[in-house]
Design a protein around this motif. Structure first.
Motif, PDB file in Angstrom:
ATOM      1  N   MET A   1      31.328  49.706  48.122  1.00 47.23           N
ATOM      2  CA  MET A   1      32.742  49.853  47.738  1.00 47.23           C
ATOM      3  C   MET A   1      33.013  51.288  47.297  1.00 47.23           C
ATOM      4  N   SER A   2      34.069  51.892  47.828  1.00 51.10           N
ATOM      5  CA  SER A   2      34.463  53.223  47.372  1.00 51.10           C
ATOM      6  C   SER A   2      35.157  53.097  46.032  1.00 51.10           C
ATOM      7  N   LEU A   3      35.328  54.231  45.367  1.00 47.01           N
ATOM      8  CA  LEU A   3      36.015  54.214  44.076  1.00 47.01           C
ATOM      9  C   LEU A   3      37.436  53.699  44.261  1.00 47.01           C
ATOM     10  N   PRO A   4      37.904  52.824  43.385  1.00 47.73           N
ATOM     11  CA  PRO A   4      39.262  52.306  43.510  1.00 47.73           C
ATOM     12  C   PRO A   4      40.281  53.376  43.157  1.00 47.73           C
ATOM     13  N   ARG A   5      41.434  53.297  43.789  1.00 46.07           N
ATOM     14  CA  ARG A   5      42.527  54.185  43.411  1.00 46.07           C
ATOM     15  C   ARG A   5      43.289  53.636  42.215  1.00 46.07           C
ATOM     16  N   LEU A   6      43.169  52.322  42.001  1.00 47.96           N
ATOM     17  CA  LEU A   6      43.899  51.702  40.899  1.00 47.96           C
ATOM     18  C   LEU A   6      43.112  50.503  40.384  1.00 47.96           C
ATOM     19  N   ILE A   7      43.055  50.380  39.063  1.00 45.37           N
ATOM     20  CA  ILE A   7      42.463  49.221  38.395  1.00 45.37           C
ATOM     21  C   ILE A   7      43.576  48.494  37.674  1.00 45.37           C
ATOM     22  N   ALA A   8      43.750  47.208  37.986  1.00 42.21           N
ATOM     23  CA  ALA A   8      44.772  46.373  37.346  1.00 42.21           C
ATOM     24  C   ALA A   8      44.074  45.342  36.468  1.00 42.21           C
ATOM     25  N   SER A   9      44.460  45.288  35.204  1.00 38.77           N
ATOM     26  CA  SER A   9      43.791  44.350  34.311  1.00 38.77           C
ATOM     27  C   SER A   9      44.782  43.584  33.449  1.00 38.77           C
ATOM     28  N   ASP A  10      44.544  42.292  33.350  1.00 36.70           N
ATOM     29  CA  ASP A  10      45.195  41.454  32.360  1.00 36.70           C
ATOM     30  C   ASP A  10      44.730  41.902  30.971  1.00 36.70           C
ATOM     31  N   LEU A  11      45.433  41.446  29.941  1.00 35.39           N
ATOM     32  CA  LEU A  11      45.058  41.798  28.566  1.00 35.39           C
ATOM     33  C   LEU A  11      44.290  40.669  27.874  1.00 35.39           C
ATOM     34  N   ASP A  12      45.001  39.645  27.420  1.00 39.56           N
ATOM     35  CA  ASP A  12      44.376  38.579  26.635  1.00 39.56           C
ATOM     36  C   ASP A  12      43.317  37.846  27.443  1.00 39.56           C
ATOM     37  N   GLY A  13      42.138  37.709  26.867  1.00 36.17           N
ATOM     38  CA  GLY A  13      41.058  37.011  27.541  1.00 36.17           C
ATOM     39  C   GLY A  13      40.374  37.826  28.614  1.00 36.17           C
ATOM     40  N   THR A  14      40.823  39.049  28.804  1.00 34.97           N
ATOM     41  CA  THR A  14      40.279  39.899  29.874  1.00 34.97           C
ATOM     42  C   THR A  14      39.888  41.266  29.314  1.00 34.97           C
ATOM     43  N   LEU A  15      40.877  42.119  29.098  1.00 36.27           N
ATOM     44  CA  LEU A  15      40.608  43.454  28.565  1.00 36.27           C
ATOM     45  C   LEU A  15      40.396  43.411  27.052  1.00 36.27           C
ATOM     46  N   LEU A  30      37.697  52.835  30.549  1.00 39.86           N
ATOM     47  CA  LEU A  30      39.002  53.094  31.149  1.00 39.86           C
ATOM     48  C   LEU A  30      39.250  54.594  31.280  1.00 39.86           C
ATOM     49  N   ARG A  31      38.862  55.331  30.268  1.00 40.72           N
ATOM     50  CA  ARG A  31      39.070  56.779  30.313  1.00 40.72           C
ATOM     51  C   ARG A  31      38.171  57.435  31.360  1.00 40.72           C
ATOM     52  N   THR A  32      36.967  56.905  31.541  1.00 43.33           N
ATOM     53  CA  THR A  32      36.083  57.404  32.594  1.00 43.33           C
ATOM     54  C   THR A  32      36.748  57.237  33.958  1.00 43.33           C
ATOM     55  N   ALA A  33      37.321  56.068  34.175  1.00 43.05           N
ATOM     56  CA  ALA A  33      37.992  55.810  35.452  1.00 43.05           C
ATOM     57  C   ALA A  33      39.183  56.745  35.644  1.00 43.05           C
ATOM     58  N   GLU A  34      39.972  56.918  34.594  1.00 43.07           N
ATOM     59  CA  GLU A  34      41.139  57.797  34.689  1.00 43.07           C
ATOM     60  C   GLU A  34      40.728  59.232  34.978  1.00 43.07           C
ATOM     61  N   GLU A  35      39.666  59.696  34.334  1.00 46.87           N
ATOM     62  CA  GLU A  35      39.203  61.069  34.542  1.00 46.87           C
ATOM     63  C   GLU A  35      38.702  61.283  35.969  1.00 46.87           C
ATOM     64  N   ALA A  36      38.288  60.187  36.612  1.00 45.18           N
ATOM     65  CA  ALA A  36      37.840  60.269  38.005  1.00 45.18           C
ATOM     66  C   ALA A  36      38.997  60.135  38.987  1.00 45.18           C
ATOM     67  N   GLY A  37      40.223  59.975  38.460  1.00 44.35           N
ATOM     68  CA  GLY A  37      41.398  59.916  39.308  1.00 44.35           C
ATOM     69  C   GLY A  37      41.918  58.526  39.605  1.00 44.35           C
ATOM     70  N   THR A  38      41.366  57.508  38.954  1.00 46.31           N
ATOM     71  CA  THR A  38      41.812  56.132  39.162  1.00 46.31           C
ATOM     72  C   THR A  38      42.916  55.783  38.161  1.00 46.31           C
ATOM     73  N   GLU A  39      43.990  55.213  38.656  1.00 44.26           N
ATOM     74  CA  GLU A  39      45.085  54.816  37.775  1.00 44.26           C
ATOM     75  C   GLU A  39      44.783  53.461  37.149  1.00 44.26           C
ATOM     76  N   ILE A  40      45.116  53.312  35.870  1.00 40.03           N
ATOM     77  CA  ILE A  40      44.956  52.047  35.152  1.00 40.03           C
ATOM     78  C   ILE A  40      46.335  51.429  34.952  1.00 40.03           C
ATOM     79  N   VAL A  41      46.483  50.183  35.362  1.00 37.64           N
ATOM     80  CA  VAL A  41      47.732  49.465  35.175  1.00 37.64           C
ATOM     81  C   VAL A  41      47.443  48.153  34.452  1.00 37.64           C
ATOM     82  N   VAL A  42      48.085  47.962  33.323  1.00 41.61           N
ATOM     83  CA  VAL A  42      48.005  46.692  32.610  1.00 41.61           C
ATOM     84  C   VAL A  42      48.944  45.709  33.297  1.00 41.61           C
ATOM     85  N   VAL A  43      48.450  44.500  33.563  1.00 38.00           N
ATOM     86  CA  VAL A  43      49.248  43.481  34.244  1.00 38.00           C
ATOM     87  C   VAL A  43      49.179  42.228  33.387  1.00 38.00           C
TER      88      VAL A  43
END
Length: 273
Positions: A1-15, A30-43
């Motif tokens: 798997m290549s590095l994701p362009r976006l990580i989407a995560s639920d909050l309660d029971g997940t993140l 999360l900050r490691t992913a962002e520094e590598a250019g991956t966007e974090i989206v809370v869902v």
């Protein structure tokens, strides 16, 4: 798997852990992913007021899909950038049908800023303190002028799974029905409004394909995202229906399961430090 362009995560029971905290390990991942250019989206099913408090306490930035997809919220400016609300006439029609199918229900309206509730809706959540607004009767609930993101139906005798099954019999396809594990709590959105729809639109605007997204979740309201994303992870503590539907699993939220996946993925690509 290549590095994701976006990580989407639920909050309660997940993140978040059981106590509602975001662990230092998860925040670092999360900050490691962002520094590598991956966007974090809370869902999340949560309203903007909740994610704003979380962002203020943890430093989370970026975009949040709130209220099961009804709102897209910018964490930096604390503003809603798009919305897909539930028409009041539809909310009233569905509540009438559900009340007939499941006697004893209480109803509330979530606006993103407040929860307006009628007397039979006796569910109180500590995180909503200061945002709850009582109305005198069920009829008064439908006089609300604020845009409605979710109709909430609550039972003090039925669990969320039983209530969801009964609601599907009573309301059919007129609305989007789901739950996020709340005690006897059903969450009702406008037809076609769900987490995956809002996330897909957000990704399309950024030129991101589903294959470039990884997602994490634990409850039935996460299933649309987990099955839409290129790779979906069900948490080890997830609802049985989610574990059965999603073949790839992560460790539980108490074990920082999201962080473990991110650490492994970015370390394997030389992105962790």
């Amino acid at each position: 798997m290549s590095l994701p362009r976006l990580i989407a995560s639920d909050l309660d029971g997940t993140l978040l852990r059981r106590d509602g905290s975001l662990s230092p390990r998860t925040l670092r991942a999360l900050r490691t992913a962002e520094e590598a250019g991956t966007e974090i989206v809370v869902v999340t099913a949560r309203p903007p007021r909740f994610v704003d408090r979380l962002a203020g306490a943890t430093g989370l930035t970026g975009t949040a899909v709130c209220s099961n997809g009804a709102l897209v919220h910018d964490l930096a400016t604390r503003t809603v950038v798009s919305s897909d609300v539930l028409p009041m006439a539809v909310a009233r029609q569905v509540a009438t049908a559900l009340a007939a199918a499941v006697p004893g229900l209480g109803f509330a309206l979530e606006t993103g800023d407040h929860v307006l509730y009628e007397p039979a809706y006796r569910l109180r959540l500590s995180e909503d303190a200061g945002a709850e607004v009582p109305v005198a009767s069920l009829a008064d609930l439908w006089l609300t002028e604020a845009p409605v993101t979710k109709l909430l139906a609550w039972s003090d005798r039925l669990d969320a799974d039983t209530l969801l099954a009964a609601a599907r019999e009573g309301a059919g396809d007129t609305v989007q029905l789901t739950h996020s594990g709340g005690r006897g709590l059903l969450e009702i959105s406008a037809p076609g409004v769900h987490k995956a729809g809002a996330l897909a639109a957000l990704c399309a605007a950024r030129g991101i394909e589903a294959a470039d997204v990884i997602a994490f979740g634990d409850m039935p309201n996460d299933l649309t995202v987990l099955t839409w994303a290129g790779t979906g992870y069900a948490m080890a503590n997830a609802h049985p229906s989610v574990l059965a539907a999603v073949p790839t699993h992560a460790r539980s939220n108490e074990e920082d399961g999201v962080a473990q996946v991110i650490e492994h993925l970015f370390a394997a690509r030389g992105g962790a430090h």
